[in-house]
Write a protein that holds these residues in place. Structure first.
Motif, PDB file in Angstrom:
ATOM      1  N   ALA A   1       1.457  -0.824  -0.048  1.00 48.04           N
ATOM      2  CA  ALA A   1       0.366  -0.338   0.500  1.00 48.04           C
ATOM      3  C   ALA A   1       0.690   1.591  -0.026  1.00 48.04           C
ATOM      4  CB  ALA A   1      -1.263   0.209   1.229  1.00 48.04           C
ATOM      5  N   THR A   2       0.747   2.272  -0.516  1.00 46.65           N
ATOM      6  CA  THR A   2       1.157   3.428  -0.629  1.00 46.65           C
ATOM      7  C   THR A   2       0.759   4.385   0.448  1.00 46.65           C
ATOM      8  OG1 THR A   2       0.609   3.889  -3.119  1.00 46.65           O
ATOM      9  CG2 THR A   2       2.804   2.479  -2.867  1.00 46.65           C
ATOM     10  N   ALA A   3       1.297   4.990   1.189  1.00 55.13           N
ATOM     11  CA  ALA A   3       0.710   6.226   1.563  1.00 55.13           C
ATOM     12  C   ALA A   3       0.244   7.043   1.126  1.00 55.13           C
ATOM     13  CB  ALA A   3       1.524   6.357   3.179  1.00 55.13           C
ATOM     14  N   LEU A   4       0.196   8.231   1.327  1.00 54.15           N
ATOM     15  CA  LEU A   4      -0.267   9.859   0.657  1.00 54.15           C
ATOM     16  C   LEU A   4       1.206  10.819   1.580  1.00 54.15           C
ATOM     17  CD1 LEU A   4      -4.068  10.660   0.861  1.00 54.15           C
ATOM     18  CD2 LEU A   4      -2.663   9.864  -1.114  1.00 54.15           C
ATOM     19  N   VAL A   5       1.065  10.041   2.506  1.00 49.42           N
ATOM     20  CA  VAL A   5       2.329  11.479   2.730  1.00 49.42           C
ATOM     21  C   VAL A   5       3.718  10.648   2.728  1.00 49.42           C
ATOM     22  CG1 VAL A   5       3.451  11.673   5.716  1.00 49.42           C
ATOM     23  CG2 VAL A   5       0.947  11.230   5.402  1.00 49.42           C
ATOM     24  N   TYR A   6       4.743  11.522   2.316  1.00 46.81           N
ATOM     25  CA  TYR A   6       6.254  10.873   1.989  1.00 46.81           C
ATOM     26  C   TYR A   6       7.002  10.001   2.942  1.00 46.81           C
ATOM     27  CZ  TYR A   6      10.499  11.516   0.935  1.00 46.81           C
ATOM     28  OH  TYR A   6      11.943  11.658  -0.318  1.00 46.81           O
ATOM     29  N   GLY A   7       7.131   9.029   2.740  1.00 48.54           N
ATOM     30  CA  GLY A   7       8.518   8.478   3.182  1.00 48.54           C
ATOM     31  C   GLY A   7       7.753   7.259   3.809  1.00 48.54           C
ATOM     32  N   HIS A   8       6.100   7.463   3.741  1.00 44.62           N
ATOM     33  CA  HIS A   8       4.960   6.734   4.780  1.00 44.62           C
ATOM     34  C   HIS A   8       4.633   5.539   4.317  1.00 44.62           C
ATOM     35  CE1 HIS A   8       5.483   9.009   9.126  1.00 44.62           C
ATOM     36  NE2 HIS A   8       6.579   9.766   7.943  1.00 44.62           N
ATOM     37  N   SER A   9       5.071   4.543   3.442  1.00 40.45           N
ATOM     38  CA  SER A   9       4.781   3.763   2.224  1.00 40.45           C
ATOM     39  C   SER A   9       5.276   1.986   3.332  1.00 40.45           C
ATOM     40  CB  SER A   9       4.377   3.563   0.701  1.00 40.45           C
ATOM     41  OG  SER A   9       4.149   5.003   0.881  1.00 40.45           O
ATOM     42  N   THR A  10       4.842   1.318   2.633  1.00 37.75           N
ATOM     43  CA  THR A  10       5.353   0.138   3.132  1.00 37.75           C
ATOM     44  C   THR A  10       5.156  -0.819   2.478  1.00 37.75           C
ATOM     45  OG1 THR A  10       4.637   0.638   5.382  1.00 37.75           O
ATOM     46  CG2 THR A  10       5.243  -1.483   5.140  1.00 37.75           C
ATOM     47  N   CYS A  11       6.652  -1.491   1.965  1.00 37.55           N
ATOM     48  CA  CYS A  11       7.061  -2.320   0.317  1.00 37.55           C
ATOM     49  C   CYS A  11       6.386  -3.789   0.995  1.00 37.55           C
ATOM     50  CB  CYS A  11       8.410  -2.593  -0.201  1.00 37.55           C
ATOM     51  SG  CYS A  11       9.382  -3.298   0.906  1.00 37.55           S
ATOM     52  N   ARG A  12       6.118  -4.366   0.096  1.00 39.81           N
ATOM     53  CA  ARG A  12       5.899  -5.927   0.937  1.00 39.81           C
ATOM     54  C   ARG A  12       6.653  -7.013   1.332  1.00 39.81           C
ATOM     55  NH1 ARG A  12       1.442  -6.981  -2.630  1.00 39.81           N
ATOM     56  NH2 ARG A  12       1.282  -5.925  -4.484  1.00 39.81           N
ATOM     57  N   THR A  13       7.342  -6.881   1.109  1.00 41.41           N
ATOM     58  CA  THR A  13       8.586  -7.598   2.084  1.00 41.41           C
ATOM     59  C   THR A  13       8.718  -6.637   3.105  1.00 41.41           C
ATOM     60  OG1 THR A  13      10.367  -7.487   0.192  1.00 41.41           O
ATOM     61  CG2 THR A  13      10.946  -8.127   1.984  1.00 41.41           C
ATOM     62  N   CYS A  14       8.969  -5.315   3.670  1.00 40.12           N
ATOM     63  CA  CYS A  14       8.549  -5.122   4.887  1.00 40.12           C
ATOM     64  C   CYS A  14       7.477  -5.735   5.918  1.00 40.12           C
ATOM     65  CB  CYS A  14       8.870  -3.470   5.050  1.00 40.12           C
ATOM     66  SG  CYS A  14      10.556  -3.228   4.519  1.00 40.12           S
ATOM     67  N   LYS A  15       6.649  -5.534   4.679  1.00 42.17           N
ATOM     68  CA  LYS A  15       5.304  -5.663   5.513  1.00 42.17           C
ATOM     69  C   LYS A  15       4.718  -7.126   5.940  1.00 42.17           C
ATOM     70  CE  LYS A  15       0.036  -4.834   5.243  1.00 42.17           C
ATOM     71  NZ  LYS A  15      -0.873  -6.232   4.944  1.00 42.17           N
ATOM     72  N   ALA A  16       5.709  -7.821   5.347  1.00 40.78           N
ATOM     73  CA  ALA A  16       5.840  -9.650   5.131  1.00 40.78           C
ATOM     74  C   ALA A  16       6.533  -9.688   6.274  1.00 40.78           C
ATOM     75  CB  ALA A  16       6.455 -10.305   4.662  1.00 40.78           C
ATOM     76  N   GLU A  17       7.259  -8.726   6.646  1.00 34.57           N
ATOM     77  CA  GLU A  17       7.995  -8.687   8.377  1.00 34.57           C
ATOM     78  C   GLU A  17       7.102  -8.211   9.333  1.00 34.57           C
ATOM     79  OE1 GLU A  17      12.274  -7.032   7.432  1.00 34.57           O
ATOM     80  OE2 GLU A  17      12.451  -8.878   6.434  1.00 34.57           O
ATOM     81  N   ILE A  18       6.729  -7.639   9.162  1.00 32.71           N
ATOM     82  CA  ILE A  18       6.056  -6.646  10.424  1.00 32.71           C
ATOM     83  C   ILE A  18       5.103  -7.759  10.705  1.00 32.71           C
ATOM     84  CG2 ILE A  18       4.467  -4.768  10.760  1.00 32.71           C
ATOM     85  CD1 ILE A  18       6.131  -2.632   9.402  1.00 32.71           C
ATOM     86  N   GLU A  19       4.337  -8.150   9.363  1.00 28.90           N
ATOM     87  CA  GLU A  19       3.235  -9.153  10.067  1.00 28.90           C
ATOM     88  C   GLU A  19       3.791 -10.787  11.059  1.00 28.90           C
ATOM     89  OE1 GLU A  19       0.512  -8.028   6.595  1.00 28.90           O
ATOM     90  OE2 GLU A  19       0.659 -10.035   6.465  1.00 28.90           O
ATOM     91  N   LYS A  20       4.862 -10.766  10.684  1.00 27.54           N
ATOM     92  CA  LYS A  20       5.556 -11.950  10.888  1.00 27.54           C
ATOM     93  C   LYS A  20       6.218 -11.585  12.209  1.00 27.54           C
ATOM     94  CE  LYS A  20       9.024 -13.633   9.505  1.00 27.54           C
ATOM     95  NZ  LYS A  20      10.394 -14.204   8.180  1.00 27.54           N
ATOM     96  N   MET A  21       6.453 -10.676  12.915  1.00 30.97           N
ATOM     97  CA  MET A  21       7.085 -10.316  14.288  1.00 30.97           C
ATOM     98  C   MET A  21       5.259  -9.716  15.173  1.00 30.97           C
ATOM     99  SD  MET A  21      10.702  -8.814  14.457  1.00 30.97           S
ATOM    100  CE  MET A  21       9.572  -6.960  13.274  1.00 30.97           C
ATOM    101  N   TYR A  22       4.544  -9.308  14.531  1.00 31.06           N
ATOM    102  CA  TYR A  22       3.407  -8.503  15.193  1.00 31.06           C
ATOM    103  C   TYR A  22       1.851  -8.868  14.734  1.00 31.06           C
ATOM    104  CZ  TYR A  22       7.138  -4.972  15.936  1.00 31.06           C
ATOM    105  OH  TYR A  22       8.579  -4.150  16.720  1.00 31.06           O
ATOM    106  N   GLY A  23       1.450  -9.863  14.134  1.00 34.24           N
ATOM    107  CA  GLY A  23       0.689 -10.987  14.033  1.00 34.24           C
ATOM    108  C   GLY A  23      -0.343  -9.688  12.773  1.00 34.24           C
ATOM    109  N   VAL A  24      -0.751  -9.553  12.184  1.00 33.15           N
ATOM    110  CA  VAL A  24      -1.287  -9.059  11.088  1.00 33.15           C
ATOM    111  C   VAL A  24      -2.549  -8.067  11.855  1.00 33.15           C
ATOM    112  CG1 VAL A  24      -3.076  -9.147   9.119  1.00 33.15           C
ATOM    113  CG2 VAL A  24      -1.137 -11.567   9.532  1.00 33.15           C
ATOM    114  N   ALA A  25      -2.805  -6.361  11.475  1.00 34.58           N
ATOM    115  CA  ALA A  25      -3.630  -6.116  12.025  1.00 34.58           C
ATOM    116  C   ALA A  25      -5.102  -6.532  11.617  1.00 34.58           C
ATOM    117  CB  ALA A  25      -3.179  -4.054  10.824  1.00 34.58           C
ATOM    118  N   GLY A  26      -6.018  -6.270  12.418  1.00 35.47           N
ATOM    119  CA  GLY A  26      -7.458  -6.284  12.345  1.00 35.47           C
ATOM    120  C   GLY A  26      -7.957  -7.496  12.868  1.00 35.47           C
TER     121      GLY A  26
END
Ligand SMILES: [Zn+2]
Length: 136
Positions: free
Chosen positions: A111-136
Motif C-alpha cells: 500500500a502506498t501512503a499519501l505521506v512521503y516516506g510512510h509507504s511500506t513495501c511488500r517485503t517489510c510488510k511481511a516481516e512486520i506481520e511475522k513479528m507483530y501479527g496481521v492487523a485487524g
C-alpha cells in the motif's frame, strides 16, 4: 592531457538514502536511523529524518564528509562512523519504503501512503506481520 581532476565517482544527490556505516545497531539505535537527502548546499546536506522528533519526521543538517559511497574505506577497512549510500536516487515512478528506506517500483508496495516516506513495501510488510501479527 589536461589537468582536469578525475571525474568524481561519488556524488551526494537529493533523494538518496543513507544508513549508518556501523550496522550492528542500525535498527535499534534511535540516534542512528536512516535518512533521505533533501537538498545539497555545498558541504552542508539537508536531510529528512523520519525519526526527527515530530510524527512525520524532521529535517536536520549533515556535513558532506560524513556521507560515503560504501561502508568500507579505500583500503578495505570497515567504517565505524558516518553514513553510507543505501538506495537512490530513484528512477521515475519509484516510491520510498519508509521501513527499509529503499526506492522501489510501485508494484513492490503493498500500500502506498499519501505521506512521503510512510509507504511500506511488500517485503517489510511481511516481516512486520511475522513479528507483530496481521492487523485487524
Ligand atoms: Zn521496505
Amino acid at each position: 592531457m589536461s589537468n582536469e581532476t578525475k571525474a568524481a565517482t561519488f556524488e551526494v544527490l537529493p533523494q538518496q538514502t543513507y544508513v549508518p556505516c556501523k550496522t550492528d545497531y542500525l535498527w535499534g539505535e534511535t540516534r542512528h536511523k536512516p535518512f533521505v537527502v533533501w537538498s545539497v548546499h555545498g558541504d552542508r546536506i539537508k536531510v529528512w529524518d523520519p525519526s526527527g522528533g515530530q510524527r512525520l519526521g524532521g529535517f536536520r543538517w549533515i556535513a558532506r564528509r560524513n556521507l560515503h559511497e560504501s561502508g568500507k574505506t579505500k583500503t578495505g577497512k570497515e567504517r565505524k562512523t558516518g553514513y553510507r549510500l543505501h538506495s537512490g536516487p530513484p528512477e521515475e515512478d519509484q516510491e520510498l519504503c519508509g521501513s527499509c528506506f529503499r526506492w522501489l517500483d510501485l508494484d513492490q508496495f503493498d500500500a502506498t501512503a499519501l505521506v512521503y516516506g510512510h509507504s511500506t513495501c511488500r517485503t517489510c510488510k511481511a516481516e512486520i506481520e511475522k513479528m507483530y501479527g496481521v492487523a485487524g
